[in-house]
Write a protein that holds these residues in place. Structure first.
Motif, short mmCIF file in Angstrom:
data_model
loop_
_atom_site.label_atom_id
_atom_site.label_comp_id
_atom_site.label_asym_id
_atom_site.label_seq_id
_atom_site.Cartn_x
_atom_site.Cartn_y
_atom_site.Cartn_z
N GLY A 178 1.01 -1.21 -0.20
CA GLY A 178 -0.32 -0.29 0.10
C GLY A 178 0.65 1.04 -0.17
N THR A 179 -0.06 2.24 -0.36
CA THR A 179 1.20 3.32 -0.43
C THR A 179 -0.15 4.58 0.92
OG1 THR A 179 2.18 5.17 -1.64
CG2 THR A 179 0.55 4.42 -2.63
N VAL A 180 1.42 5.82 0.84
CA VAL A 180 -0.58 6.71 1.84
C VAL A 180 -0.05 7.82 0.59
CG1 VAL A 180 -1.22 8.39 3.78
CG2 VAL A 180 -0.41 5.62 4.42
N SER A 181 -1.29 8.69 0.25
CA SER A 181 -0.42 9.51 -0.64
C SER A 181 -0.88 11.11 -0.08
CB SER A 181 -1.17 9.36 -2.16
OG SER A 181 -0.23 8.51 -3.09
N ILE A 182 0.08 11.43 -0.06
CA ILE A 182 -0.14 12.90 1.04
C ILE A 182 -0.01 14.09 -0.29
CG2 ILE A 182 1.46 14.22 3.10
CD1 ILE A 182 2.53 11.69 3.34
N GLY A 183 -1.03 14.72 0.48
CA GLY A 183 -1.28 15.96 -0.80
C GLY A 183 -0.77 17.54 0.29
N GLY A 184 0.65 17.38 0.45
CA GLY A 184 0.59 18.80 2.13
C GLY A 184 2.18 18.75 1.92
N SER A 185 2.34 19.55 2.87
CA SER A 185 3.57 19.77 3.75
C SER A 185 3.55 19.21 4.37
CB SER A 185 4.41 20.83 3.54
OG SER A 185 4.58 21.82 1.90
N VAL A 186 4.14 18.20 5.27
CA VAL A 186 4.18 17.62 6.92
C VAL A 186 5.04 18.67 7.59
CG1 VAL A 186 5.60 15.98 7.27
CG2 VAL A 186 4.75 15.11 5.51
N ALA A 187 4.21 19.03 8.44
CA ALA A 187 4.84 19.95 9.55
C ALA A 187 4.30 19.41 11.10
CB ALA A 187 4.91 21.39 8.92
N PRO A 188 4.71 19.79 11.73
CA PRO A 188 4.33 19.24 13.12
C PRO A 188 2.98 19.66 13.97
CG PRO A 188 6.57 19.68 13.87
CD PRO A 188 6.42 19.59 12.27
N ASP A 189 1.80 19.86 14.31
CA ASP A 189 0.70 20.69 14.84
C ASP A 189 0.12 21.53 13.28
OD1 ASP A 189 1.84 20.43 17.35
OD2 ASP A 189 2.88 21.74 16.99
N THR A 190 0.34 20.62 12.51
CA THR A 190 -0.80 21.28 11.14
C THR A 190 -1.82 19.72 10.53
OG1 THR A 190 0.44 20.22 9.78
CG2 THR A 190 1.17 22.63 10.41
N HIS A 191 -2.51 19.82 9.65
CA HIS A 191 -3.52 18.56 9.51
C HIS A 191 -2.23 17.78 8.78
CE1 HIS A 191 -6.28 16.61 7.45
NE2 HIS A 191 -5.66 16.94 6.28
N PHE A 192 -0.96 17.93 8.19
CA PHE A 192 0.08 17.54 7.68
C PHE A 192 0.75 16.78 8.82
CE2 PHE A 192 -2.45 19.76 3.86
CZ PHE A 192 -2.64 18.29 3.56
N ALA A 193 0.97 16.91 10.19
CA ALA A 193 1.56 16.61 11.38
C ALA A 193 1.64 14.93 10.99
CB ALA A 193 0.77 16.42 12.38
N PRO A 194 2.90 14.53 10.88
CA PRO A 194 3.20 12.95 10.56
C PRO A 194 2.85 12.19 11.48
CG PRO A 194 4.97 14.35 11.88
CD PRO A 194 4.40 15.54 11.73
N ASP A 195 2.48 12.54 12.77
CA ASP A 195 1.90 11.55 13.98
C ASP A 195 0.35 11.72 13.00
OD1 ASP A 195 1.32 14.06 14.85
OD2 ASP A 195 0.16 13.90 16.42
N LEU A 196 0.04 12.21 12.86
CA LEU A 196 -1.29 11.80 12.27
C LEU A 196 -1.67 11.29 10.37
CD1 LEU A 196 -3.33 15.60 12.26
CD2 LEU A 196 -3.34 13.63 13.73
#
Length: 216
Positions: A178-196
């Motif tokens: 499988g693959t997780v296709s990420i649609g934004g810049s990864v950054a803490p405390d955002t919707h694109f936080a790495p833990d999410l």
């Protein structure tokens, strides 16, 4: 029953380590792989402090030989890789006409070819045990390419196709890809936080229903 083993190629403070932690708190042993021994030692110390059994192996995603040596070491010291996560990518911008074929191919090695190379290191043992998981860190540049990020757009498109074709070939052998296709810049405390985002890797592993999660 002994703990399963996850190998995260492309360990780092972003997605790599958070995926490792997510699986680690769910009773996995963790092997982190990246180029820098000093950083790896720090990452292992951090995970170990949270009760996660973790180890470090040095390898360079630009070098198939170093990856082969790393996986030989992993198999010898820690056993079969139950889950492989391939996370490296060359995050460098550039328009098509600013590139050379040599630059494109050097990026492609890290972004795509080494992902296949790592998968090929673990697939034989996963076939033998009729179980296994291979997960790739993808991006929506695969579907929506950008001229400013040409090599990454090409790489994520190829990686996505690699995920789907491997999934098709290996499904009957008990291996999920499988693959997780990420649609934004990864950054803490955002919707694109790495833990999410790490939660989506776990979702793919647990549910095994679809081969891609698009995280927008």
């Amino acid at each position: 029953m002994s703990k399963k083993l996850i190998v995260v190629v492309g360990a780092g403070l972003g997605i790599g380590n958070h995926v490792a932690k997510k699986f680690g708190v769910n009773n996995f042993r963790v092997v982190l792989v990246s180029r820098n021994q000093e950083s790896l030692n720090q990452y292992v110390e951090e995970l170990s402090s949270e009760g996660i059994e973790s180890y470090a192996v040095v390898a360079d995603a630009a070098s198939p030989l170093s990856l082969t040596e790393a996986f030989n070491q992993i198999k010898k010291n820690y056993g079969t890789t139950d889950v492989l996560v391939y996370n490296p990518a060359v995050l460098k911008d550039g328009k098509p006409t600013s590139l050379t074929s040599e630059i494109l191919m050097s990026h492609y090695q890290v972004d795509v070819a080494s992902a296949l190379h790592c998968a090929l290191q673990v697939i034989p043992d996963q076939v033998k045990q009729k179980a296994g998981t291979i997960l790739f860190t993808g991006g929506t540049l695969a579907m929506y390419p950008s001229a400013d990020w040409t090599t990454l757009s090409i790489g994520k498109a190829a990686l996505r196709n690699l995920a789907f074709t491997l999934a098709e070939e290996l499904k009957s052998k008990g291996i999920f890809v499988g693959t997780v296709s990420i649609g934004g810049s990864v950054a803490p405390d955002t919707h694109f936080a790495p833990d999410l985002i790490a939660e989506k890797f776990w979702e793919l592993y647990e549910k095994r229903e679809k081969n891609e999660i698009v995280y927008n």
